[in-house]
Design a protein around this motif. Sequence first.
Motif: not given
Lengths: 116, 111
Positions: B89-98
């Motif tokens: 399981y992976f958590c991810a944070v950010g917007g379009f390019n980050d």
Amino acid sequence: GAGVSQSPSNKVTEKGKDVELRCDPISGHTALYWYRQSLGQGLEFLIYFQGNSAPDKSGLPSDRFSAERTGGSVSTLTIQRTQQEDSAVYLCASSLGRDRGSHEQFFGPGTRLTVL
Amino acid sequence: AQSVTQPDIHITVSEGASLELRCNYSYGATPYLFWYVQSPGQGLQLLLKYFSGDTLVQGIKGFEAEFKRSQSSFNLRKPSVHWSDAAEYFCAVGGFNDMRFGAGTRLTVKP
């Protein structure tokens, strides 16, 4: 196809050779991303395309790595003079992109690269 | 710079037990948050996402996550784990390019 596709699924190469990895995004998705996943590691961001341009190349680990995208669709990640530390799974993802206001990324199955 | 921390590398739970996977983030603005699952030999599949609004979000396969701004956390929960939930399981944070991903938490489910 309905999803993101990548080819080849597996690639074994000798140290020093060049390799090309291909990604076909979902039709209509303007944003495309490349990541690298090494054994037991999370996803390492490599590069992001919006259309054919790459506003963010900051993740490319060295100048041996390059990527291009043509026609706003297919993308190719090229690794020149491969090294053993380049061995990893290379993942491609696409999203509707900034113009459509969507951040959700859809991932391909990846290309497993092994450098001997 | 944004970053994501998943403190638990590996978690083992019994089938039918409850599950909580931790995710802490650092981000300069209001974050977009995601949880993905990667089953063996499979690509990453989105479980759920948070953009704004209700801080408790529901996802697929019975998963939910709660955004807590004060704790910079976005923990994933499931009331009753099934053997088929064994995965990374992976958590991810950010917007379009980050977009940035955590290192992942491997879940093992005991019979």
